[in-house]
Design an enzyme around this catalytic site. Structure first.
Site, PDB file in Angstrom:
ATOM      1  N   GLY A 270       4.758   4.075 -19.438  1.00  0.00           N
ATOM      2  CA  GLY A 270       6.113   4.617 -19.576  1.00  0.00           C
ATOM      3  C   GLY A 270       6.996   4.406 -18.358  1.00  0.00           C
ATOM      4  O   GLY A 270       8.016   5.080 -18.208  1.00  0.00           O
ATOM      5  N   LYS A 271       6.627   3.476 -17.499  1.00  0.00           N
ATOM      6  CA  LYS A 271       7.381   3.234 -16.268  1.00  0.00           C
ATOM      7  C   LYS A 271       8.836   2.854 -16.548  1.00  0.00           C
ATOM      8  O   LYS A 271       9.756   3.457 -15.995  1.00  0.00           O
ATOM      9  CB  LYS A 271       6.727   2.112 -15.448  1.00  0.00           C
ATOM     10  CG  LYS A 271       5.319   2.397 -14.986  1.00  0.00           C
ATOM     11  CD  LYS A 271       4.743   1.240 -14.189  1.00  0.00           C
ATOM     12  CE  LYS A 271       4.675  -0.061 -14.978  1.00  0.00           C
ATOM     13  NZ  LYS A 271       3.816   0.040 -16.196  1.00  0.00           N
ATOM     14  N   SER A 272       9.037   1.850 -17.366  1.00  0.00           N
ATOM     15  CA  SER A 272      10.395   1.376 -17.645  1.00  0.00           C
ATOM     16  C   SER A 272      11.223   2.427 -18.361  1.00  0.00           C
ATOM     17  O   SER A 272      12.404   2.623 -18.049  1.00  0.00           O
ATOM     18  CB  SER A 272      10.344   0.088 -18.473  1.00  0.00           C
ATOM     19  OG  SER A 272       9.777  -0.975 -17.743  1.00  0.00           O
TER      20      SER A 272
ATOM     21  N   SER B 157       2.364  -3.042 -10.295  1.00  0.00           N
ATOM     22  CA  SER B 157       1.979  -3.090  -8.871  1.00  0.00           C
ATOM     23  C   SER B 157       0.620  -2.417  -8.667  1.00  0.00           C
ATOM     24  O   SER B 157       0.543  -1.350  -8.069  1.00  0.00           O
ATOM     25  CB  SER B 157       3.058  -2.455  -7.984  1.00  0.00           C
ATOM     26  OG  SER B 157       3.450  -1.181  -8.433  1.00  0.00           O
TER      27      SER B 157
ATOM     28  N   LEU C 242      -0.093   1.923 -15.243  1.00  0.00           N
ATOM     29  CA  LEU C 242      -0.601   0.939 -16.203  1.00  0.00           C
ATOM     30  C   LEU C 242       0.487   0.458 -17.154  1.00  0.00           C
ATOM     31  O   LEU C 242       1.495   1.142 -17.359  1.00  0.00           O
ATOM     32  CB  LEU C 242      -1.741   1.558 -17.017  1.00  0.00           C
ATOM     33  CG  LEU C 242      -3.036   1.897 -16.279  1.00  0.00           C
ATOM     34  CD1 LEU C 242      -3.933   2.742 -17.175  1.00  0.00           C
ATOM     35  CD2 LEU C 242      -3.758   0.619 -15.848  1.00  0.00           C
ATOM     36  N   SER C 243       0.266  -0.695 -17.733  1.00  0.00           N
ATOM     37  CA  SER C 243       1.142  -1.173 -18.793  1.00  0.00           C
ATOM     38  C   SER C 243       1.113  -0.158 -19.938  1.00  0.00           C
ATOM     39  O   SER C 243       0.049   0.295 -20.347  1.00  0.00           O
ATOM     40  CB  SER C 243       0.655  -2.538 -19.299  1.00  0.00           C
ATOM     41  OG  SER C 243       1.459  -2.992 -20.370  1.00  0.00           O
TER      42      SER C 243
END
Length: 199
Positions: free
Chosen positions: A39-41, A108, A35-36
């Site tokens: 903490g992906k980035s 994604s 989800l936005s």
């Protein structure tokens, strides 16, 4: 169809295996999905920094950054979202072919789109990393203020609010950013790469 018939694949003189030998490690894509605000980035860049520190060849493809250039012609409707992910898959494939460990940080949200990208790669080259975090926590973080806009109806088809997020069924790695510290998360990913003999 005529255009495709006139396009012939040119085989490079330097192979992917040759680049692996030169670099001293294999290549792969670390596909961070979640989800936005999950903490992906942050995690992708932390992993990339550690790989760089240790002398590995790596790069990060970030969702927002890509939309400033390569995918700036795409919107956020379902069709454009699918094309966004397809293009990123193709770019990631080029990086993997060049011998790099490439991290991609994109929501994604749909299983089918991620499976399509997985099909572009050889076995063990596509490593799906589910950046798991409860929606309530992501919405509370809201680093870009997107959830607030989505709740006000200012952003249509926003993942987690008005558009679904289909969590990975069998990701190679799951990172719970609500309970695991960034340092431990990085080490968990690097440990996996070592087990798979990528590093």
């Amino acid at each position: 169809m005529e255009r495709q018939n006139n396009i012939i694949w040119h085989h490079a003189s330097v192979t992917k295996k040759g680049r692996h030998c030169l670099n001293g490690h294999k290549s792969c894509v670390l596909w961070f999905t979640g989800l936005s605000g999950s903490g992906k980035s942050t995690l992708a860049n932390a992993v990339d920094h550690e790989l760089y520190r240790q002398g590995y060849h790596s790069y990060v493809l970030d969702g927002d950054n890509i939309r400033h250039g390569l995918n700036r012609d795409l919107g956020f409707g379902e069709k454009d979202r699918k094309e966004n992910i397809r293009r990123i898959g193709e770019v990631a494939k080029l990086f993997v072919d060049s011998g790099h460990i490439v991290s991609t940080a994109f929501i994604s949200p749909f299983l089918a789109d991620r499976d399509l990208v997985r099909s572009m790669f050889e076995e063990d080259e596509f490593i799906e990393i589910f950046v798991s975090c409860p929606l309530a926590i992501c919405e509370n973080r809201d680093p870009k203020g997107l959830y607030r806009k989505a709740r006000k109806g200012q952003i249509p088809d926003f993942t987690g609010i008005t558009s679904p997020y289909e969590a990975p069924i069998k990701p190679e790695i799951t990172i719970d950013t609500n309970s695991m510290a960034i340092e431990a998360s990085v080490q968990k990913i690097l440990a996996y790469l070592k087990v798979k003999k990528i590093l």
